[in-house]
Design an enzyme around this catalytic site. Structure first.
Site, PDB file in Angstrom:
ATOM      1  N   GLY A 123      19.767  -1.604  -4.572  1.00  0.00           N
ATOM      2  CA  GLY A 123      19.112  -0.788  -5.581  1.00  0.00           C
ATOM      3  C   GLY A 123      17.604  -0.729  -5.404  1.00  0.00           C
ATOM      4  N   CYS A 124      16.891  -0.915  -6.503  1.00  0.00           N
ATOM      5  CA  CYS A 124      15.432  -0.807  -6.486  1.00  0.00           C
ATOM      6  C   CYS A 124      14.767  -1.910  -5.671  1.00  0.00           C
ATOM      7  CB  CYS A 124      14.890  -0.829  -7.914  1.00  0.00           C
ATOM      8  SG  CYS A 124      15.439   0.562  -8.932  1.00  0.00           S
ATOM      9  N   ALA A 125      15.467  -3.034  -5.474  1.00  0.00           N
ATOM     10  CA  ALA A 125      14.898  -4.132  -4.690  1.00  0.00           C
ATOM     11  C   ALA A 125      14.890  -3.835  -3.199  1.00  0.00           C
ATOM     12  CB  ALA A 125      15.676  -5.420  -4.938  1.00  0.00           C
ATOM     13  N   ALA A 126      15.584  -2.780  -2.787  1.00  0.00           N
ATOM     14  CA  ALA A 126      15.776  -2.524  -1.357  1.00  0.00           C
ATOM     15  C   ALA A 126      14.486  -2.166  -0.641  1.00  0.00           C
ATOM     16  CB  ALA A 126      16.809  -1.420  -1.159  1.00  0.00           C
ATOM     17  N   PHE A 185      12.251  -5.413  -7.414  1.00  0.00           N
ATOM     18  CA  PHE A 185      13.274  -6.059  -8.233  1.00  0.00           C
ATOM     19  C   PHE A 185      14.478  -5.128  -8.362  1.00  0.00           C
ATOM     20  CE2 PHE A 185       9.020  -6.990 -10.107  1.00  0.00           C
ATOM     21  CZ  PHE A 185       8.870  -8.256  -9.559  1.00  0.00           C
TER      22      PHE A 185
END
Length: 377
Positions: free
Chosen positions: A142-145, A338
């Protein structure tokens, strides 16, 4: 990691789609579409509090609000990716002074569509990358990628110091819109997420940007279901737990520990590129790290102008730092993303300006690439 080979994260390239929706339009749509929802006023207030003034969509809003089925949605994802990614890649390569032949690994991150083979195979076949180029698609962070891609590129360049890594992030969050999802978390996400494509090169040698010196990852135990997808016949359904905004209290000490391990101190650092999941994430992190709000200005600008663009946030915020003139030589900085898990991906490093002539062999190689003329030997 002191004394080990370093790598430099160069200037990212960013592109957003041409279809724009404002906060006012979002609020009007929410009022109209969910006029009978018992928590509509709460949802409207939450959307206002995001501070997201504009977002960009790959399809006009009228088309976005329809659901033609998961198969057609994913066809749109693939077609839009193949249309929009190449120019961003070309710009990122130019920003780093590199060519496709210089790239040893492509890291592709996206959580809003699915392709197998990954888009990396298509890029290699169509854009002049060598057939031996390694591929690393990341689809489930997700956004942590975005942070994970930077860290895996750093790891690769530490293992192979003369290598270069291309990172590509392609996030079409609007293609995950689900008309039947009417929970408060889902409705809030409809006013928060936007679409963007970004790319950046991590050079094993040379380059201007953030010299990556240490990275780390942390999973908050027993939070797997706080951010997740439910995969159904209609595609990906975004699930967001109400406890997510409070995660910075748990993650701020992790960020401090990574900085402490590097022999630095958070209050003395010069720049921060933080995932803008929402305004409270940034507010709380400022509080727990004891930093002034100004330190997160690039992330806030991304959130305001483009919304939460998932894994592309950190690249958009970093590009804003470059647009602002970059940082002083040896300025200390942090990048943090995150996402689901709850997962944090963190990198720390110092700013470096590549000085022409400082590395004659590299300068000669770059000149040969630019001119196409063999000047050595």
């Amino acid at each position: 990691m002191r004394g080990e080979p370093m790598a430099t994260l160069c200037r990212p390239a960013i592109a957003v789609p041409e279809h724009v929706i404002t906060m006012q339009q979002t609020l009007e749509l929410a009022r109209e579409t969910h006029h009978g929802h018992p928590q509509r006023d709460l949802v409207l207030r939450l959307i206002r509090n995001t501070g997201v003034q504009t977002r960009h969509l790959v399809r006009p809003i009228e088309e976005t609000l329809k659901h033609p089925g998961f198969e057609l949605r994913n066809q749109v994802y693939e077609a839009e990716a193949k249309t929009r990614v190449p120019e961003v890649v070309r710009q990122a390569l130019a920003n780093a002074g590199t060519e496709p032949a210089d790239i040893d690994l492509i890291v592709y991150v996206s959580c809003t569509g699915f392709m197998m083979p990954s888009l990396t195979a298509w890029l290699i076949n169509t854009m002049g990358f060598g057939p031996e180029t390694r591929q690393l698609p990341i689809a489930q962070l997700g956004c942590a990628a975005g942070g994970a891609a930077i860290n895996r590129a750093h790891d690769f360049c530490r293992a192979y110091p003369d290598s270069n890594v291309l990172i590509v992030s392609c996030e079409f969050c609007s293609l995950c819109y689900q008309p039947t999802d009417i929970g408060v978390g889902s409705l809030l996400s409809n006013g928060l997420f936007g679409d963007a494509v970004s790319a950046a090169v991590v050079r094993g040698q040379g380059g201007t940007g953030m010299k990556l010196e240490r990275n780390g990852s942390h999973l908050v135990p027993d939070t797997e279901d706080w951010i997740s997808y439910a995969v159904r016949d209609t595609g990906f359904h975004f699930l967001l737990d109400k406890r997510v905004p409070g995660t910075m209290e748990m993650l701020a000490p992790v960020l401090k520990d990574i900085v402490d391990l590097h022999g630095w101190a958070v209050p003395a650092m010069d720049f921060f590129i933080i995932h803008a999941g929402g305004p409270r994430i940034l507010d709380d992190l400022c509080h727990y790290l004891e930093l002034p709000m100004e330190m997160f200005r690039y992330s806030r600008a991304t959130l305001t102008e483009r919304g939460n663009i998932a894994s592309s946030v950190v690249f958009d915020a970093l590009a804003r730092l470059f647009d602002d003139g970059g940082a002083a030589e040896s300025a200390q900085g942090m990048i943090a993303g995150f996402g689901p898990g709850i997962t944090a991906e963190v990198a720390v490093g110092s700013w470096t300006h590549h000085v022409p002539g400082a590395d004659p062999d590299r300068e000669l190689a770059d000149l040969e690439l630019t001119t196409g003329v063999a000047l050595s030997g």
